[in-house]
Design an enzyme around this catalytic site. Structure first.
Site, PDB file in Angstrom:
ATOM      1  N   GLU A  70       0.814  -1.222   0.000  1.00 21.01           N
ATOM      2  CA  GLU A  70       0.000   0.000   0.000  1.00 21.01           C
ATOM      3  C   GLU A  70       0.843   1.266   0.000  1.00 21.01           C
ATOM      4  OE1 GLU A  70      -2.750   0.788   3.250  1.00 21.01           O
ATOM      5  OE2 GLU A  70      -3.454   2.558   2.170  1.00 21.01           O
ATOM      6  N   ASP A  88      -0.371  -5.336   3.003  1.00 25.29           N
ATOM      7  CA  ASP A  88      -0.863  -4.158   3.708  1.00 25.29           C
ATOM      8  C   ASP A  88      -0.200  -4.184   5.083  1.00 25.29           C
ATOM      9  OD1 ASP A  88      -2.168  -2.038   4.796  1.00 25.29           O
ATOM     10  OD2 ASP A  88      -4.108  -2.554   3.915  1.00 25.29           O
ATOM     11  N   ILE A  90      -0.262  -2.199   7.679  1.00 28.63           N
ATOM     12  CA  ILE A  90      -1.261  -2.015   8.748  1.00 28.63           C
ATOM     13  C   ILE A  90      -2.595  -1.779   8.047  1.00 28.63           C
ATOM     14  CG2 ILE A  90      -2.055  -0.608  10.698  1.00 28.63           C
ATOM     15  CD1 ILE A  90       0.817   0.087  11.353  1.00 28.63           C
ATOM     16  N   ASP A  91      -3.504  -2.716   8.180  1.00 29.91           N
ATOM     17  CA  ASP A  91      -4.846  -2.498   7.636  1.00 29.91           C
ATOM     18  C   ASP A  91      -5.728  -2.056   8.792  1.00 29.91           C
ATOM     19  OD1 ASP A  91      -6.902  -2.720   5.495  1.00 29.91           O
ATOM     20  OD2 ASP A  91      -7.765  -4.049   7.014  1.00 29.91           O
ATOM     21  N   THR A  93      -5.584   1.581   9.666  1.00 35.36           N
ATOM     22  CA  THR A  93      -4.695   2.592  10.267  1.00 35.36           C
ATOM     23  C   THR A  93      -5.464   3.541  11.192  1.00 35.36           C
ATOM     24  OG1 THR A  93      -3.175   2.454   8.414  1.00 35.36           O
ATOM     25  CG2 THR A  93      -3.054   4.454   9.728  1.00 35.36           C
ATOM     26  N   ASP A 215      -5.846  -4.841   0.479  1.00 36.57           N
ATOM     27  CA  ASP A 215      -6.895  -5.025   1.492  1.00 36.57           C
ATOM     28  C   ASP A 215      -7.483  -6.435   1.434  1.00 36.57           C
ATOM     29  OD1 ASP A 215      -6.946  -2.243   2.305  1.00 36.57           O
ATOM     30  OD2 ASP A 215      -8.062  -1.796   0.475  1.00 36.57           O
TER      31      ASP A 215
HETATM   32  C1  IPD Z   1      -8.730   0.644   4.975  1.00 31.56           C
HETATM   33  C2  IPD Z   1      -9.498  -0.312   5.860  1.00 31.56           C
HETATM   34  C3  IPD Z   1     -10.967   0.046   5.887  1.00 31.56           C
HETATM   35  C4  IPD Z   1     -11.561   0.089   4.488  1.00 31.56           C
HETATM   36  C5  IPD Z   1     -10.777   1.064   3.637  1.00 31.56           C
HETATM   37  C6  IPD Z   1      -9.302   0.665   3.592  1.00 31.56           C
HETATM   38  P1  IPD Z   1      -6.117   1.060   5.548  1.00 31.56           P
HETATM   39  O1  IPD Z   1      -7.371   0.236   4.893  1.00 31.56           O
HETATM   40  O2  IPD Z   1      -9.389  -1.648   5.414  1.00 31.56           O
HETATM   41  O3  IPD Z   1     -11.692  -0.883   6.631  1.00 31.56           O
HETATM   42  O4  IPD Z   1     -12.900   0.478   4.559  1.00 31.56           O
HETATM   43  O5  IPD Z   1     -11.300   1.056   2.340  1.00 31.56           O
HETATM   44  O6  IPD Z   1      -8.603   1.601   2.806  1.00 31.56           O
HETATM   45  O7  IPD Z   1      -5.947   2.307   4.757  1.00 31.56           O
HETATM   46  O8  IPD Z   1      -6.441   1.289   6.972  1.00 31.56           O
HETATM   47  O9  IPD Z   1      -4.999   0.111   5.320  1.00 31.56           O
HETATM   48 CA    CA Z   2      -5.924  -1.474   3.934  1.00 35.97          CA
HETATM   49 CA    CA Z   3      -2.806   0.059   5.259  1.00 39.74          CA
HETATM   50 CA    CA Z   4      -4.205   3.454   4.181  1.00 34.87          CA
END
Ligand code: IPD
Ligand code: CA
Ligand code: CA
Ligand code: CA
Length: 267
Positions: A70, A88, A90-91, A93, A215
Site C-alpha cells: 500500500e 498491507d 497495517i490495515d 490505520t 486489502d
Molecule cells: C482501509 C481499511 C478500511 C476500508 C478502507 C481501507 P487502511 O485500509 O481496510 O476498513 O474500509 O477502504 O482503505 O488504509 O487502513 O490500510
Molecule cells: Ca488497507
Molecule cells: Ca494500510
Molecule cells: Ca491506508
C-alpha cells in the site's frame, strides 16, 4: 515445489510475528501521523516502517519475487506473472491511531495470479489467520472448519453505514432492505479483519464498495480455502492487481444476496 511453499510459509509467518512485535513496541512511542488523499486517510511512520521491513526481508531471501504494498515501497506491477507478495503493513490505520486495536497485518502471496498463501495477523489479539491453497486454513494452530450454509435471517453481515446513506458509489436503497432482514450488522474498520472473521465464521458476509488489492489479497485466499465465495458486487471474480468493490459470503448466502439484493446495483 512443496518444499518451496513450506519455506515461503515459514518465512512469512516469522516476518509477520516480528512485524507484530515492532508494532506493539511502537505503542509506547509517539506516532508520526500524516494524511494522504483526505483528512481522514491517515498514514503513520509505522505503516511505512513495516512495509519497508517486509520488502527488505523478502528481497534478501527471495530476490526474484515482486512486492505490491500500500505505501508504495514495492514495485509498479502490471502483470501477474511469477510470485507476488501483496502487503498491507497495517490495515485499519485509523483504528491503529485511535484505538490501538482492530487493525491487522495482511499478506497474500500469489503465483501467476493464483492465491497460494494468505496471512492476516490481528496483532493485539495475537491471532494469526493463515491458509495455504489446498492445505486448509487456521487461526494460530487451530484448523478452521469449512464454511456452512446459513439463511439471510440468521446471518451477521459486515458493512459500513456509509453504504446505506447517501454516498457516491451505491444507491442506499440497494442494501437497506438487506440490513432490515439480517440478524445483525457489524463494522470493524479493517477490511482484513472483516475478511478474517468471515473465514472464522464470526461473520457470514462482508460487503464494501472499494478496496485495493492489499486489502483483500490475503482474505481471498483464506475464504476460498474454506469454501466461501469472493467476488465484486456484480458477482465477478476479483482482479488481484486492481481496486474494486468486494462481496464475500458463505456458500449459498452469497448467491442469495447477489440475486435478491445486488442485482439492483448498477456498477
Ligand atoms: C482501509 C481499511 C478500511 C476500508 C478502507 C481501507 P487502511 O485500509 O481496510 O476498513 O474500509 O477502504 O482503505 O488504509 O487502513 O490500510
Ligand atoms: Ca488497507
Ligand atoms: Ca494500510
Ligand atoms: Ca491506508
Amino acid at each position: 515445489m512443496r518444499d518451496f511453499w513450506n519455506q515461503v510459509d515459514t518465512y512469512a509467518k516469522q516476518w509477520i510475528k516480528e512485524a507484530g512485535d515492532r508494532i506493539k513496541a511502537s505503542f509506547s512511542r509517539e506516532l508520526v501521523i500524516e494524511t494522504k488523499s483526505n483528512p481522514n486517510d491517515l498514514v503513520t511512520n509505522m505503516d511505512k516502517d513495516i512495509e519497508q521491513f517486509f520488502i527488505s526481508k523478502i528481497k534478501e531471501v527471495f530476490p526474484g519475487h515482486r512486492i505490491l504494498g500500500e505505501e508504495g515501497y514495492g514495485e509498479k506491477i502490471e502483470t501477474s506473472e511469477g510470485v507476488i507478495w501483496v502487503i498491507d503493513p497495517i490495515d485499519g490505520t485509523m483504528n491503529f491511531v485511535h484505538q490501538q486495536r482492530n487493525f491487522a497485518i495482511s499478506v497474500g502471496i500469489f503465483e501467476n495470479g493464483v492465491g497460494q498463501a494468505g496471512f492476516i495477523y490481528d496483532v493485539v489479539h495475537d491471532e494469526l489467520y493463515h491458509a495455504r491453497k489446498g492445505k486448509g486454513a487456521y487461526i494460530n494452530d487451530q484448523q478452521l472448519p469449512p464454511l456452512k450454509q446459513v439463511s439471510i435471517e440468521e446471518s451477521i453481515v459486515s458493512l459500513n453505514a456509509t453504504w446505506v446513506t447517501e454516498n457516491r458509489r451505491i444507491d442506499p436503497s440497494v442494501l437497506s432492505p438487506l440490513v432490515t432482514r439480517v440478524r445483525g450488522t457489524r463494522s470493524y474498520g479493517s477490511a482484513a479483519i472483516e475478511l478474517a472473521y468471515v473465514a472464522a465464521g464470526r461473520l457470514d458476509a462482508y460487503i464494501t464498495m472499494r478496496l485495493a488489492p492489499w486489502d483483500f489479497a490475503a482474505g481471498k485466499v483464506l475464504i476460498e480455502e474454506l469454501g466461501g465465495v469472493v467476488t465484486d458486487l456484480e458477482g465477478k471474480p476479483l482482479d488481484i492487481l486492481d481496486r474494486s468493490s468486494v462481496f464475500v459470503a458463505k456458500p449459498g448466502l452469497h448467491e442469495e444476496i447477489l440475486s435478491t439484493y445486488l442485482s439492483k446495483y448498477k456498477g
